[in-house]
Design a protein around this motif. Structure first.
Motif, PDB file in Angstrom:
ATOM      1  N   MET A   1      48.784  41.490  44.295  1.00 41.38           N
ATOM      2  CA  MET A   1      48.843  40.151  44.743  1.00 41.38           C
ATOM      3  C   MET A   1      48.513  39.445  43.206  1.00 41.38           C
ATOM      4  O   MET A   1      48.008  39.893  42.279  1.00 41.38           O
ATOM      5  N   LYS A   2      49.287  38.171  43.284  1.00 42.64           N
ATOM      6  CA  LYS A   2      49.530  37.304  42.145  1.00 42.64           C
ATOM      7  C   LYS A   2      48.036  36.262  42.248  1.00 42.64           C
ATOM      8  O   LYS A   2      47.989  35.806  43.133  1.00 42.64           O
ATOM      9  N   ILE A   3      47.862  36.072  41.012  1.00 43.75           N
ATOM     10  CA  ILE A   3      46.844  34.995  40.688  1.00 43.75           C
ATOM     11  C   ILE A   3      47.263  33.730  41.263  1.00 43.75           C
ATOM     12  O   ILE A   3      48.489  33.341  40.571  1.00 43.75           O
ATOM     13  N   GLU A   4      46.580  33.000  42.145  1.00 45.74           N
ATOM     14  CA  GLU A   4      47.046  31.760  42.444  1.00 45.74           C
ATOM     15  C   GLU A   4      45.747  31.122  43.129  1.00 45.74           C
ATOM     16  O   GLU A   4      44.758  31.778  43.156  1.00 45.74           O
ATOM     17  N   ASN A   5      45.779  29.696  43.351  1.00 43.06           N
ATOM     18  CA  ASN A   5      44.512  29.216  44.050  1.00 43.06           C
ATOM     19  C   ASN A   5      44.136  29.734  44.908  1.00 43.06           C
ATOM     20  O   ASN A   5      44.844  30.509  45.870  1.00 43.06           O
ATOM     21  N   ASP A   6      42.743  29.719  45.331  1.00 41.79           N
ATOM     22  CA  ASP A   6      41.978  30.259  46.097  1.00 41.79           C
ATOM     23  C   ASP A   6      42.060  31.822  46.294  1.00 41.79           C
ATOM     24  O   ASP A   6      41.835  32.142  47.353  1.00 41.79           O
ATOM     25  N   CYS A   7      42.293  32.464  45.435  1.00 47.52           N
ATOM     26  CA  CYS A   7      42.021  33.961  45.216  1.00 47.52           C
ATOM     27  C   CYS A   7      40.838  34.015  44.295  1.00 47.52           C
ATOM     28  O   CYS A   7      40.629  33.337  43.353  1.00 47.52           O
ATOM     29  N   VAL A   8      39.953  35.299  44.223  1.00 52.74           N
ATOM     30  CA  VAL A   8      39.129  35.712  43.456  1.00 52.74           C
ATOM     31  C   VAL A   8      39.866  36.697  42.182  1.00 52.74           C
ATOM     32  O   VAL A   8      40.571  37.563  42.331  1.00 52.74           O
ATOM     33  N   VAL A   9      39.294  36.306  41.265  1.00 53.79           N
ATOM     34  CA  VAL A   9      40.022  36.996  39.971  1.00 53.79           C
ATOM     35  C   VAL A   9      38.754  37.595  39.231  1.00 53.79           C
ATOM     36  O   VAL A   9      37.945  37.061  38.866  1.00 53.79           O
ATOM     37  N   SER A  10      39.327  38.867  38.980  1.00 54.63           N
ATOM     38  CA  SER A  10      38.210  39.618  37.896  1.00 54.63           C
ATOM     39  C   SER A  10      38.938  40.091  36.505  1.00 54.63           C
ATOM     40  O   SER A  10      40.221  40.550  36.725  1.00 54.63           O
ATOM     41  N   ILE A  11      38.329  39.548  35.465  1.00 52.08           N
ATOM     42  CA  ILE A  11      39.026  39.717  34.173  1.00 52.08           C
ATOM     43  C   ILE A  11      37.907  40.247  33.044  1.00 52.08           C
ATOM     44  O   ILE A  11      36.851  40.138  33.266  1.00 52.08           O
ATOM     45  N   HIS A  12      38.673  40.897  32.339  1.00 52.91           N
ATOM     46  CA  HIS A  12      37.814  41.384  30.835  1.00 52.91           C
ATOM     47  C   HIS A  12      38.445  40.569  30.020  1.00 52.91           C
ATOM     48  O   HIS A  12      39.734  40.422  29.873  1.00 52.91           O
ATOM     49  N   TYR A  13      37.609  39.869  29.117  1.00 48.89           N
ATOM     50  CA  TYR A  13      38.243  39.250  28.101  1.00 48.89           C
ATOM     51  C   TYR A  13      37.512  39.139  26.689  1.00 48.89           C
ATOM     52  O   TYR A  13      36.434  39.850  26.611  1.00 48.89           O
TER      53      TYR A  13
END
Length: 154
Positions: A1-13
């Protein structure tokens, strides 16, 4: 699944300034989770991650206008000690919530304490800075109805 509006994203930064000094990092901690398109993170980073998928690594440079804004000199002022009535000891670094002339609220930080008064700064601590992020996308999923309704991750 690609990051787009209305999705939940988890990142390390890892966030660094222009000199390479680490300002913040999620490494050795929980990943940062945000609801894409809800304004949960700064626009420059959010926009750069659109279309990424789990496992993608990306370096993103965010100018002040797409981060925490330009530094505004007018948000720095010296107030008389009487403005802090009822507060016994005021020290550099203390944070207060102040009322704006428009009736809103703004957080300010004490920058200097002198006999003449208390200097406060209403700028975000990262205002005016170019921000460099090294990001790894850890998870992308559909947001729940409740998350969409509330505008943040649960």
């Amino acid at each position: 699944m690609k990051i787009e509006n209305d999705c939940v994203v988890s990142i390390h930064y890892t966030l660094t300034d222009e000199q390479g000094e680490v300002l913040d990092s999620s490494i050795d901690a929980e990943p940062l989770k945000y609801l894409a398109g809800a304004g949960n993170i700064i626009p420059g980073l959010e926009n750069a991650l659109v279309g990424c998928v789990v496992g993608d690594k990306k370096s993103v440079t965010v100018p002040p206008a797409d981060g925490y804004g330009e530094y505004i000199d007018e948000l720095v002022q010296t107030l008389p000690r009487e403005s802090f009535a009822g507060i016994e000891k005021i020290e550099v670094g203390m944070e207060f919530q102040a009322q704006t002339e428009a009736g809103g609220e703004q957080f300010v930080v004490v920058k200097e304490v002198t006999e003449e008064g208390i200097s406060i700064d209403g700028n975000h601590e990262l205002a005016g800075m170019v921000l460099n992020f090294d990001v790894t996308v850890e998870e992308v999923r559909e947001a729940t109805a409740e998350e969409l309704d509330h505008g943040h991750v649960h």
